[in-house]
Scaffold this active site. Structure first.
Site, short mmCIF file in Angstrom:
data_model
loop_
_atom_site.label_atom_id
_atom_site.label_comp_id
_atom_site.label_asym_id
_atom_site.label_seq_id
_atom_site.Cartn_x
_atom_site.Cartn_y
_atom_site.Cartn_z
N HIS A 160 -3.55 2.97 3.08
CA HIS A 160 -2.51 2.35 3.91
C HIS A 160 -2.23 0.92 3.48
O HIS A 160 -3.02 0.27 2.77
CB HIS A 160 -2.93 2.35 5.38
CG HIS A 160 -4.16 1.54 5.65
ND1 HIS A 160 -4.15 0.16 5.77
CD2 HIS A 160 -5.46 1.90 5.80
CE1 HIS A 160 -5.36 -0.29 5.99
NE2 HIS A 160 -6.19 0.74 6.01
N GLY A 161 -1.10 0.38 3.92
CA GLY A 161 -0.75 -1.01 3.65
C GLY A 161 -1.60 -1.99 4.44
O GLY A 161 -2.36 -1.63 5.33
N GLU A 210 -10.16 7.16 9.34
CA GLU A 210 -11.19 6.26 8.83
C GLU A 210 -12.52 6.52 9.54
O GLU A 210 -12.59 7.13 10.60
CB GLU A 210 -10.75 4.81 9.01
CG GLU A 210 -11.69 3.75 8.47
CD GLU A 210 -11.99 3.87 6.97
OE1 GLU A 210 -12.58 4.90 6.58
OE2 GLU A 210 -11.64 2.94 6.21
#
Length: 216
Positions: A9-10, A82
């Site tokens: 992800h960013g 996560e």
């Protein structure tokens, strides 16, 4: 033969602030959105049959940018979430280091033998990784090109599984925000072609990104 693209992800404010995110729903920062757009431009001409994303906001927002660039939908896959860092989520790395130095050292040096307080062990998280690959093999018979948009910890565990690396060595792998790691799937024989590509970010590259002491 298929390919699997592992995409992180960013950037988020927690990345910049050096805080544990885990399974908290932290949104992308303005820079993170720009990074996701840059990644999508890099991936635009690569063939992708299906996009899967973690159910966490920062991951599926990143996946949405890729989906728009490819003019295709994305799907949520819960096992891509996560690692759950339990009581550490939302806390500064420095705060944990000051309050629980021995536990923080175990987290860095032997994660495979350690569990976050009230969280998920890395072995349990690895079980999710194995379920992901079993699902993909059953669903697509190793013949599709697949993008998996997830997280630094999850991607490191995927690489540990694919390369037979002990979990205790997972933090030796750098995984930058929106980096792309490419896997070739030869009928279940997984070959890592490239790891942690992020050159396409240009001036959006952040110094120190990928260092576990800054990027959990």
């Amino acid at each position: 033969m298929g390919k699997i693209y592992l995409i992180r992800h960013g950037e988020t404010a927690f990345n910049n602030g050096k805080r544990f995110q885990g399974q908290m729903n932290v949104q992308l920062s303005a820079t993170g959105i720009q990074q996701a757009i840059k990644m999508s431009e890099f991936m635009k001409d690569k063939h992708i049959d299906v996009i899967y994303a973690s159910p966490l906001l920062r991951a599926f927002t990143t996946a949405a940018q890729l989906a728009m660039a490819k003019n295709m939908p994305y799907k949520i896959l819960d096992d891509l979430a996560e690692i759950n860092f339990g009581d550490w989520e939302g806390k500064l790395f420095s705060e944990i280091y000051d309050q629980e130095p021995e536990e923080f050292d175990k987290f860095l040096t032997c994660p495979g033998n350690w569990t976050p307080p009230n969280g998920e062990s890395f072995v349990q998280a690895m079980d999710r990784v194995k379920r992901t690959y079993a699902f993909l093999a059953e669903e697509y018979k190793h013949g599709k090109d697949i993008a998996l948009v997830s997280h630094g910890g999850n991607i490191r565990l995927q690489l540990c599984m694919l390369l037979d690396i002990p979990i205790n060595n997972m933090w030796k792998i750098s995984i930058n925000n929106v980096s792309v790691t490419t896997i070739s799937d030869w009928d279940g024989n997984y070959i890592v072609e490239s790891v942690n590509e992020f050159h396409f970010l240009g001036d959006l590259i952040r110094k120190g990104s990928g260092n576990i002491r800054k990027e959990v």
